[in-house]
Design a protein around this motif. Structure first.
Motif, PDB file in Angstrom:
ATOM      1  N   LEU A 114      27.918  16.169  36.346  1.00 39.92           N
ATOM      2  CA  LEU A 114      28.961  16.147  37.260  1.00 39.92           C
ATOM      3  C   LEU A 114      29.944  14.956  36.473  1.00 39.92           C
ATOM      4  O   LEU A 114      31.349  15.078  36.729  1.00 39.92           O
ATOM      5  N   VAL A 115      29.364  13.952  36.033  1.00 37.52           N
ATOM      6  CA  VAL A 115      30.033  12.801  35.323  1.00 37.52           C
ATOM      7  C   VAL A 115      31.001  13.471  34.127  1.00 37.52           C
ATOM      8  O   VAL A 115      31.984  13.247  33.962  1.00 37.52           O
ATOM      9  N   CYS A 116      30.227  14.315  33.383  1.00 36.10           N
ATOM     10  CA  CYS A 116      30.648  15.252  32.323  1.00 36.10           C
ATOM     11  C   CYS A 116      32.106  15.927  32.657  1.00 36.10           C
ATOM     12  O   CYS A 116      33.170  15.761  32.008  1.00 36.10           O
ATOM     13  N   ALA A 117      31.740  16.639  33.689  1.00 33.85           N
ATOM     14  CA  ALA A 117      32.714  17.697  34.152  1.00 33.85           C
ATOM     15  C   ALA A 117      34.018  16.768  34.580  1.00 33.85           C
ATOM     16  O   ALA A 117      35.116  17.032  34.245  1.00 33.85           O
ATOM     17  N   MET A 118      33.811  15.747  35.390  1.00 31.99           N
ATOM     18  CA  MET A 118      34.808  15.091  36.046  1.00 31.99           C
ATOM     19  C   MET A 118      35.543  14.254  34.974  1.00 31.99           C
ATOM     20  O   MET A 118      36.721  13.941  34.762  1.00 31.99           O
ATOM     21  N   GLY A 119      34.829  13.815  33.717  1.00 31.42           N
ATOM     22  CA  GLY A 119      35.325  13.080  32.675  1.00 31.42           C
ATOM     23  C   GLY A 119      36.526  13.907  31.911  1.00 31.42           C
ATOM     24  O   GLY A 119      37.255  13.516  31.190  1.00 31.42           O
ATOM     25  N   LEU A 120      35.967  15.452  31.822  1.00 31.29           N
ATOM     26  CA  LEU A 120      37.089  16.125  31.208  1.00 31.29           C
ATOM     27  C   LEU A 120      38.445  16.323  31.750  1.00 31.29           C
ATOM     28  O   LEU A 120      39.288  16.966  31.400  1.00 31.29           O
ATOM     29  N   MET A 121      38.297  15.851  32.905  1.00 31.16           N
ATOM     30  CA  MET A 121      39.871  15.937  33.724  1.00 31.16           C
ATOM     31  C   MET A 121      40.705  14.942  33.515  1.00 31.16           C
ATOM     32  O   MET A 121      41.986  14.988  33.982  1.00 31.16           O
TER      33      MET A 121
END
Length: 381
Positions: A114-121
């Motif tokens: 989830l950290v990776c996914a939100m970082g891609l925003m």
């Protein structure tokens, strides 16, 4: 033959280094998640200790670099001015105090994927901020603008999926492998207590905290770009050192209100101290230097292209080396977010290429007009 091998080496080394950087980032993230969950380490204490040590490393390296570079230049002036302080104070607040504290607090409630996914925003938030601040024009006929809009929508959809949809389990926490050596490896990993994910009821809270952290990073990017334009003569690492020190002081003051348990500041000899030291060295010195080196060799968009590799590593480690379960919904949402991320980056590259072409055309027209009508210019003067 030697030229061909040299070209292959120039292509292979930056690629391998950036992939390794993303892998190390995910390993440290999973380790931090495990320490917070198993040993109850406060995320606020972790941020203060990590950035205090990181700021010390940066300060020493910047001091040594400045001493070596100023030996032959006696006119070099100090960069630590009041105007730079005014610019670096919000840099430390958005880049460290808000983003890091919210980020690690969100990690304690959720998962590295989830950290990776939100970082891609980050590009999506940056694009939306540029529109709201009127720093970008609404040009619907431009292919780059269309790519940014569609990429932003896809990224938001992916973030919603990874936030709200779990789906079936890819791997449950119990060891079910039929191979003896894999079985033993997973048993040892689970005894170490490598935690990958939190309980479902905390997942949404963690996602919202991580989204707020990503928004803070986007604001930090805008302030940083403006700072480097105002101070082009200042070394990037000196600015990083300055705002890192300010952000550490701000985080320490914030933690006095958020973490009032004195025992939380006592580090245990169970991996906490080693994690803090490795995170400070990697985040403060290694990663920033390596990324700066790769951008100088391959261009400004080379480093951001490797950020979605974190999803791959998070999925692999979540399936094989973590003591918790990983769900299909998390991976699917992260992949969708990564697709939108690449579309936005592609749109930004197209926009910069068009801007460079227009700039070259303007320069050619200007030089051509200067050659054709010099007498008219002299008469006007």
């Amino acid at each position: 033959m030697w030229m061909m091998s040299n070209l292959k080496l120039q292509e292979t080394v930056p690629f391998a280094v950036m992939v390794a950087m993303e892998g190390c980032t995910i390993i440290l993230t999973i380790w931090a998640k495990s320490v917070m969950t198993n040993y109850g380490m406060s995320p606020f204490v972790f941020v203060v200790y990590t950035h205090s040590l990181s700021s010390l490393f940066l300060l020493l390296s910047s001091f040594l670099f400045r001493c070596c570079s100023s030996r032959g230049d006696s006119t070099q002036q100090s960069v630590f001015t009041w105007a730079l302080f005014v610019r670096c104070f919000p840099l430390g607040f958005t880049g460290i105090t808000v983003s890091q504290n919210l980020g690690f607090l969100g990690l304690s409630y959720s998962s590295p994927i989830l950290v990776c996914a939100m970082g891609l925003m980050i590009p999506s938030f940056s694009f939306l901020l540029s529109i709201s601040l009127r720093r970008a024009k609404l040009d619907w006929r431009s292919s780059s603008f269309q790519a940014k809009v569609s990429g932003t929508l896809i990224t938001i959809i992916g973030a919603i999926v990874v936030e709200l949809y779990k789906g079936e389990y890819i791997r449950k926490s119990s060891v079910s492998s039929s191979y003896w050596y894999i079985n033993q490896l997973q048993l040892r990993v689970e005894k170490l207590g490598l935690i990958f994910s939190s309980e479902k009821e905390h997942w949404v809270v963690g996602g919202l905290l991580l989204a707020a952290s990503t928004l803070s990073v986007s604001v930090w990017n805008i302030i940083q770009m403006g700072t480097m334009k105002l101070y082009p003569q200042v070394e990037v690492m000196e600015v990083v050192t300055f705002y890192s020190l300010l952000g550490t002081i701000q985080s320490a003051m914030l933690s006095l209100f958020l973490e009032r348990n004195p025992s939380a500041w006592k580090l245990k000899l169970n991996g906490e101290l080693l994690l803090i030291v490795l995170t400070a060295i990697f985040g403060g010195l290694v990663r920033s230097r390596v990324q700066h080196w790769c951008m100088n060799i391959k261009g400004p968009y080379y480093v951001p292209l490797f950020k979605p590799f974190g999803i791959v590593f998070a999925t692999i480690f979540g399936v094989s080396l973590s003591a918790n379960s990983l769900c299909y919904g998390s991976v699917m949402g992260a992949v969708i977010t990564g697709m939108g991320y690449f579309i936005i980056i592609w749109g930004q590259i197209r926009e910069d290429e068009k801007h460079d072409q227009d700039h070259c055309v303007d320069e050619n027209l200007e030089s051509s007009s200067e050659r054709k009508v010099p007498l008219l210019q002299e008469e006007n003067v």
